[in-house]
Write a protein that holds these residues in place. Structure first.
Motif, PDB file in Angstrom:
ATOM      1  N   ILE A 134      45.153 -21.182  34.504  1.00 15.42           N
ATOM      2  CA  ILE A 134      46.029 -22.230  33.984  1.00 15.42           C
ATOM      3  C   ILE A 134      45.742 -22.373  32.496  1.00 15.42           C
ATOM      4  N   ALA A 135      46.785 -22.453  31.692  1.00 14.98           N
ATOM      5  CA  ALA A 135      46.621 -22.634  30.249  1.00 14.98           C
ATOM      6  C   ALA A 135      47.211 -23.971  29.831  1.00 14.98           C
ATOM      7  N   THR A 136      46.660 -24.531  28.770  1.00 19.68           N
ATOM      8  CA  THR A 136      47.191 -25.779  28.227  1.00 19.68           C
ATOM      9  C   THR A 136      47.246 -25.710  26.716  1.00 19.68           C
ATOM     10  N   ASP A 137      48.301 -26.283  26.160  1.00 16.15           N
ATOM     11  CA  ASP A 137      48.399 -26.400  24.705  1.00 16.15           C
ATOM     12  C   ASP A 137      48.139 -27.833  24.266  1.00 16.15           C
ATOM     13  N   GLY A 138      47.640 -28.654  25.192  1.00 18.75           N
ATOM     14  CA  GLY A 138      47.381 -30.060  24.918  1.00 18.75           C
ATOM     15  C   GLY A 138      48.465 -30.964  25.441  1.00 18.75           C
ATOM     16  N   ASP A 139      49.640 -30.400  25.682  1.00 17.35           N
ATOM     17  CA  ASP A 139      50.773 -31.176  26.193  1.00 17.35           C
ATOM     18  C   ASP A 139      51.292 -30.649  27.531  1.00 17.35           C
ATOM     19  N   THR A 140      51.320 -29.336  27.661  1.00 22.07           N
ATOM     20  CA  THR A 140      51.948 -28.709  28.821  1.00 22.07           C
ATOM     21  C   THR A 140      50.999 -27.742  29.512  1.00 22.07           C
ATOM     22  N   LEU A 141      51.039 -27.750  30.852  1.00 23.11           N
ATOM     23  CA  LEU A 141      50.271 -26.794  31.647  1.00 23.11           C
ATOM     24  C   LEU A 141      51.154 -25.602  31.996  1.00 23.11           C
ATOM     25  N   THR A 142      50.586 -24.418  31.847  1.00 26.40           N
ATOM     26  CA  THR A 142      51.292 -23.180  32.188  1.00 26.40           C
ATOM     27  C   THR A 142      50.408 -22.351  33.100  1.00 26.40           C
ATOM     28  N   ARG A 143      50.976 -21.879  34.181  1.00 20.82           N
ATOM     29  CA  ARG A 143      50.226 -20.995  35.067  1.00 20.82           C
ATOM     30  C   ARG A 143      50.534 -19.549  34.711  1.00 20.82           C
ATOM     31  N   TRP A 144      49.471 -18.776  34.491  1.00 22.12           N
ATOM     32  CA  TRP A 144      49.648 -17.368  34.159  1.00 22.12           C
ATOM     33  C   TRP A 144      49.663 -16.576  35.460  1.00 22.12           C
ATOM     34  N   THR A 145      50.801 -15.966  35.748  1.00 20.19           N
ATOM     35  CA  THR A 145      50.925 -15.194  36.984  1.00 20.19           C
ATOM     36  C   THR A 145      50.325 -13.799  36.851  1.00 20.19           C
ATOM     37  N   SER A 146      50.092 -13.367  35.630  1.00 14.86           N
ATOM     38  CA  SER A 146      49.387 -12.114  35.377  1.00 14.86           C
ATOM     39  C   SER A 146      48.736 -12.213  34.011  1.00 14.86           C
ATOM     40  N   ASN A 147      47.663 -11.453  33.823  1.00 12.93           N
ATOM     41  CA  ASN A 147      46.967 -11.491  32.541  1.00 12.93           C
ATOM     42  C   ASN A 147      46.031 -10.296  32.438  1.00 12.93           C
ATOM     43  N   SER A 148      45.556 -10.061  31.237  1.00 12.83           N
ATOM     44  CA  SER A 148      44.521  -9.051  31.012  1.00 12.83           C
ATOM     45  C   SER A 148      43.355  -9.729  30.317  1.00 12.83           C
ATOM     46  N   ALA A 149      42.140  -9.298  30.625  1.00  9.50           N
ATOM     47  CA  ALA A 149      40.938  -9.927  30.071  1.00  9.50           C
ATOM     48  C   ALA A 149      40.010  -8.872  29.497  1.00  9.50           C
ATOM     49  N   HIS A 150      39.400  -9.202  28.373  1.00  5.88           N
ATOM     50  CA  HIS A 150      38.433  -8.323  27.725  1.00  5.88           C
ATOM     51  C   HIS A 150      37.233  -9.155  27.294  1.00  5.88           C
ATOM     52  N   ALA A 151      36.057  -8.573  27.379  1.00 10.53           N
ATOM     53  CA  ALA A 151      34.820  -9.288  27.049  1.00 10.53           C
ATOM     54  C   ALA A 151      34.853  -9.797  25.608  1.00 10.53           C
ATOM     55  N   ALA A 152      34.403 -11.024  25.423  1.00 14.16           N
ATOM     56  CA  ALA A 152      34.281 -11.615  24.091  1.00 14.16           C
ATOM     57  C   ALA A 152      32.810 -11.684  23.714  1.00 14.16           C
ATOM     58  N   VAL A 153      32.508 -11.463  22.455  1.00 18.74           N
ATOM     59  CA  VAL A 153      31.126 -11.549  21.993  1.00 18.74           C
ATOM     60  C   VAL A 153      30.689 -13.012  22.056  1.00 18.74           C
ATOM     61  N   ALA A 154      29.572 -13.265  22.719  1.00 13.19           N
ATOM     62  CA  ALA A 154      29.078 -14.634  22.887  1.00 13.19           C
ATOM     63  C   ALA A 154      27.585 -14.682  22.624  1.00 13.19           C
ATOM     64  N   MET A 155      27.126 -15.780  22.024  1.00 17.05           N
ATOM     65  CA  MET A 155      25.699 -15.958  21.785  1.00 17.05           C
ATOM     66  C   MET A 155      24.937 -16.127  23.088  1.00 17.05           C
ATOM     67  N   ASP A 156      25.545 -16.817  24.033  1.00 21.65           N
ATOM     68  CA  ASP A 156      24.873 -17.192  25.280  1.00 21.65           C
ATOM     69  C   ASP A 156      25.121 -16.147  26.367  1.00 21.65           C
ATOM     70  N   PRO A 157      24.126 -15.348  26.740  1.00 20.51           N
ATOM     71  CA  PRO A 157      24.335 -14.324  27.763  1.00 20.51           C
ATOM     72  C   PRO A 157      24.472 -14.885  29.174  1.00 20.51           C
ATOM     73  N   THR A 158      24.117 -16.167  29.372  1.00 18.62           N
ATOM     74  CA  THR A 158      24.229 -16.758  30.700  1.00 18.62           C
ATOM     75  C   THR A 158      25.623 -17.311  30.972  1.00 18.62           C
ATOM     76  N   ARG A 159      26.493 -17.333  29.945  1.00 13.58           N
ATOM     77  CA  ARG A 159      27.869 -17.787  30.149  1.00 13.58           C
ATOM     78  C   ARG A 159      28.818 -16.722  29.578  1.00 13.58           C
ATOM     79  N   ARG A 160      29.334 -15.900  30.452  1.00 11.80           N
ATOM     80  CA  ARG A 160      30.214 -14.822  30.004  1.00 11.80           C
ATOM     81  C   ARG A 160      31.580 -15.379  29.611  1.00 11.80           C
ATOM     82  N   LEU A 161      32.050 -14.969  28.447  1.00 14.62           N
ATOM     83  CA  LEU A 161      33.355 -15.384  27.937  1.00 14.62           C
ATOM     84  C   LEU A 161      34.258 -14.173  27.789  1.00 14.62           C
ATOM     85  N   SER A 162      35.569 -14.420  27.862  1.00  8.70           N
ATOM     86  CA  SER A 162      36.532 -13.326  27.746  1.00  8.70           C
ATOM     87  C   SER A 162      37.698 -13.723  26.856  1.00  8.70           C
TER      88      SER A 162
END
Length: 313
Positions: A134-162
């Motif tokens: 689910i995505a939000t722009d602060g006003d509206t909720l949008t459900r993503w019926t499909s998406n692609s994800a790629h690893a994001a560089v993060a300082m914290d290795p215990t919380r994986r971000l994409s």
């Protein structure tokens, strides 16, 4: 805190003690999915962690936000990587619409599906493993019926971000204030981690001997640790108030207080542990990274200050 909530806390703490040792946490964060799937199953089946905010008629436990906060705080103490935060937020998003998707909510509550809410597509919690987005722009909720994800560089290795890119999308309703709810839950996690980081530091100063005596017996360190205790407990009071009566102002205050307390504790923990704290073998470096990573997640502290300024001036 109610007797039921204390029992919930004790149950989660017992599971964490048995199945989320520092070695297990490191194995989980390096695993394919970024969390321990066996522990996640236990949390869902034995505790109902993913079902807490979902009403009983929709397959949940019929609990409140504070129930989820208790579990998130306990997991935060040991830096346990789980998809609970993102899943809970996705459930809250789906529950806010006029006609909730009962089938999806039931699967989320069971732990069979993983959820996330996209506030910033560049840094999404659970983004690589979520099948309910689910995505939000602060006003509206949008459900993503499909998406692609790629690893994001993060300082914290215990919380994986994409980084997540939408494919198909569908508007599902207005935003009920998810950013504020996310801020409160994250602040609860920060308080849990800060309290454990302080505990580990106190224990270390009792064991570490210098000049023939434990370093924790030196007055200067006693004062510093007392100040840290006050910082954590003061922040906890702010977070508890925000949790009891959620509001945009309370959420901003909670995030600011929790971020400052955790960052302060982590920094002092590094100093009091000495050089060993920044080695890979030490758990303190993981708390330090979690503190700074969490402070930037869902909006930097200065953004929280701007929100508060807009309320005052």
């Amino acid at each position: 805190m109610s007797e039921e909530r204390e029992l919930l806390r004790d149950t989660v703490a017992t599971l964490v003690d048995k199945h989320a040792s520092p070695e297990a946490v490191r194995a989980a964060m390096d695993s394919e999915h970024g969390y321990d799937k066996a522990l996640w199953t236990m949390l869902c089946e034995q505790v109902g962690a993913a079902a807490l905010v979902v009403p009983e008629e929709l397959g949940g436990a019929g609990g409140e936000l504070a129930d989820a906060a208790v579990v998130i705080e306990e997991l935060g103490k040991a830096l346990v990587p789980t998809p609970l935060l993102g899943t809970t937020l996705a459930e809250l998003a789906l529950l806010s619409v006029d006609e909730p998707d009962a089938e999806t909510l039931e699967r989320l509550a069971e732990g069979a599906s993983i959820g996330t809410v996209v506030f910033d597509a560049g840094y999404v919690v659970n983004g690589d493993v979520a099948d309910v987005v689910i995505a939000t722009d602060g006003d509206t909720l949008t459900r993503w019926t499909s998406n692609s994800a790629h690893a994001a560089v993060a300082m914290d290795p215990t919380r994986r971000l994409s980084r997540v890119t939408p494919g198909g999308t569908a508007r599902i309703g207005p935003d009920p204030g998810l950013a504020g709810l996310a801020a409160i839950l994250l602040a609860c996690e920060q308080i849990g981690a800060a309290s454990r980081c302080l505990y580990l530091t106190v224990q270390y100063t009792k064991d570490r001997v210098q000049f023939g005596r434990p370093i924790g017996s030196f007055q200067a360190l006693k004062h510093r640790m007392a100040d840290l205790y006050v910082a954590v407990q003061s922040a906890r009071a702010v977070v508890d108030e925000a949790l009891a009566e959620p509001s945009p102002t309370g959420a901003a205050l909670a995030r600011l207080a929790a971020s400052e307390a955790f960052s302060k504790v982590a920094a002092e923990a590094v100093q009091m542990h000495g050089g060993i704290a920044i080695t890979w073998e030490s758990d303190i470096q993981l708390y330090f990274k979690r503190a700074h990573g969490s402070a930037q997640l869902l909006g930097r502290p200065r953004e929280q200050l701007r929100r508060l300024e807009s309320e005052v001036f």
